[in-house]
Design an enzyme around this catalytic site. Structure first.
Site, PDB file in Angstrom:
ATOM      1  N   ASP A  54       0.897  -1.215  -0.033  1.00 27.70           N
ATOM      2  CA  ASP A  54      -0.041   0.153  -0.060  1.00 27.70           C
ATOM      3  C   ASP A  54       0.834   1.084   0.139  1.00 27.70           C
ATOM      4  OD1 ASP A  54      -1.902   1.977   0.408  1.00 27.70           O
ATOM      5  OD2 ASP A  54      -2.973   1.111   2.206  1.00 27.70           O
ATOM      6  N   TYR A 141      -1.937  18.513  -3.861  1.00 27.20           N
ATOM      7  CA  TYR A 141      -1.474  17.747  -4.968  1.00 27.20           C
ATOM      8  C   TYR A 141       0.052  18.265  -5.560  1.00 27.20           C
ATOM      9  CZ  TYR A 141      -1.451  15.179  -9.181  1.00 27.20           C
ATOM     10  OH  TYR A 141      -1.195  14.383 -10.315  1.00 27.20           O
ATOM     11  N   ALA A 143       2.188  20.457  -4.294  1.00 32.58           N
ATOM     12  CA  ALA A 143       3.129  20.323  -3.229  1.00 32.58           C
ATOM     13  C   ALA A 143       3.671  18.857  -3.446  1.00 32.58           C
ATOM     14  CB  ALA A 143       2.718  20.496  -1.961  1.00 32.58           C
ATOM     15  N   LYS A 145       3.817  16.975  -6.137  1.00 34.31           N
ATOM     16  CA  LYS A 145       4.523  17.006  -7.383  1.00 34.31           C
ATOM     17  C   LYS A 145       5.589  17.632  -7.619  1.00 34.31           C
ATOM     18  CE  LYS A 145       1.803  13.717  -9.384  1.00 34.31           C
ATOM     19  NZ  LYS A 145       2.376  12.377  -9.511  1.00 34.31           N
TER      20      LYS A 145
END
Length: 231
Positions: A54, A141, A143, A145
Site C-alpha cells: 500500500d 497535490y 506540493a 508533485k
C-alpha cells in the site's frame, strides 16, 4: 528482455504503459495495494510478478520483499488527488497525497537502487503539469508533485556515476479516471476527447525507456492541443 517495475498499472497511464511493455514481451513487476487488485493485474498481465504494498503506508514500502536482482526501469505512475483550497484542506487528504505521490516513490526507489544499478537502469517519475505550476485548490497535490521533481533532480545527480538515468515526465490533463474525478471536484463537465490519451503518454514513456545509453532525457512535458481556461 527488459524487466520493469511499475506502480499504478491498474488504470490510466500506468495501465497503458504496462500494456505496451507486456505486448512487446518485456517482464513486468507490478505493485498492487491489495489481493483483489493483485488478482485483477495477474489476469490482465499473464506472467507478471505481483508485489503487494500500500503506497499510502510508508512502513509497507520498507517491508517490500521479492524484488528482482536487476531492474531495467522503475516507473512511478500511481497517484492520488484531492482538490481543496488551503482554507478547507483536510490534514488527512494532505498527508495521503504527500505519502502516495512523494514519500512512496522516494522510498520505493531507494529499495530498488541495487537492482537499478546492476542493470544500469532508468527511473521514470510520471509527474504532472501541477508539478510545474500550482493553481487554486491544487496546493496539496502540487506540493507533492513539486517535491517529486526535487527527488528526481537529486537522484539524477546522485546516481549519474552508477549509470542510472532519471527522467521526469510531466503530462498535462490526460483522459484517465483521475481526470474525471478532478473535473467532478472542479464542477466541470468531463469530455475525455479533449485531453491527452493515456496511450500517448505511454508512448512518451516508452520513448524515454528506449533512448540509447549514451544519452538521457532529464525531463519531458506532454500537453493537449486544447486551450485550457482556468475556472
Amino acid at each position: 528482455m527488459a524487466t520493469h517495475l511499475i506502480t499504478g498499472a491498474g488504470s490510466g497511464i500506468g495501465a497503458a504503459v504496462a500494456e505496451a511493455l507486456h505486448g512487446r514481451g518485456d517482464d513486468l513487476v507490478l505493485l498492487a495495494r491489495n489481493p483483489e487488485r493483485a488478482d485483477t493485474l495477474a489476469e490482465r498481465f499473464p506472467g507478471a510478478t505481483l508485489i503487494m504494498a500500500d503506497l499510502a503506508d510508508p512502513d509497507a514500502i520498507d517491508q517490500i520483499t521479492g524484488l528482482p536482482d536487476r531492474l531495467d526501469s522503475v516507473q512511478h505512475i500511481a497517484g492520488v488527488v484531492e482538490l481543496a483550497p488551503v482554507a478547507e484542506l483536510r490534514a488527512e487528504h494532505f498527508r495521503e497525497q504527500l505519502e502516495v505521490n512523494l514519500v512512496a516513490p522516494a522510498l520505493l526507489t531507494r529499495a530498488c537502487l541495487p537492482a537499478l544499478r546492476a542493470a544500469r537502469g532508468i527511473v521514470v517519475f510520471v509527474n504532472s503539469g501541477a508539478g510545474l505550476a500550482a493553481g487554486a485548490s491544487w496546493a496539496a497535490y502540487a506540493a507533492s508533485k513539486f517535491g517529486l521533481r526535487a527527488v528526481a533532480d537529486s537522484l539524477r545527480a546522485e546516481e549519474l556515476g552508477n549509470g542510472v538515468r532519471v527522467t521526469t515526465v510531466f503530462p498535462s490533463r490526460t483522459a484517465t479516471p483521475m481526470q474525471e474525478k478532478v473535473h467532478e471536484q472542479e464542477g466541470r463537465t468531463y469530455d475525455s476527447a479533449l485531453w491527452i490519451s493515456p496511450e500517448t503518454v505511454a508512448a512518451t514513456v516508452l520513448h524515454v525507456l528506449d533512448v540509447p545509453r549514451d544519452a538521457t532525457i532529464p525531463e519531458v512535458t506532454v500537453r493537449p492541443l486544447v486551450p485550457w481556461t482556468p475556472k
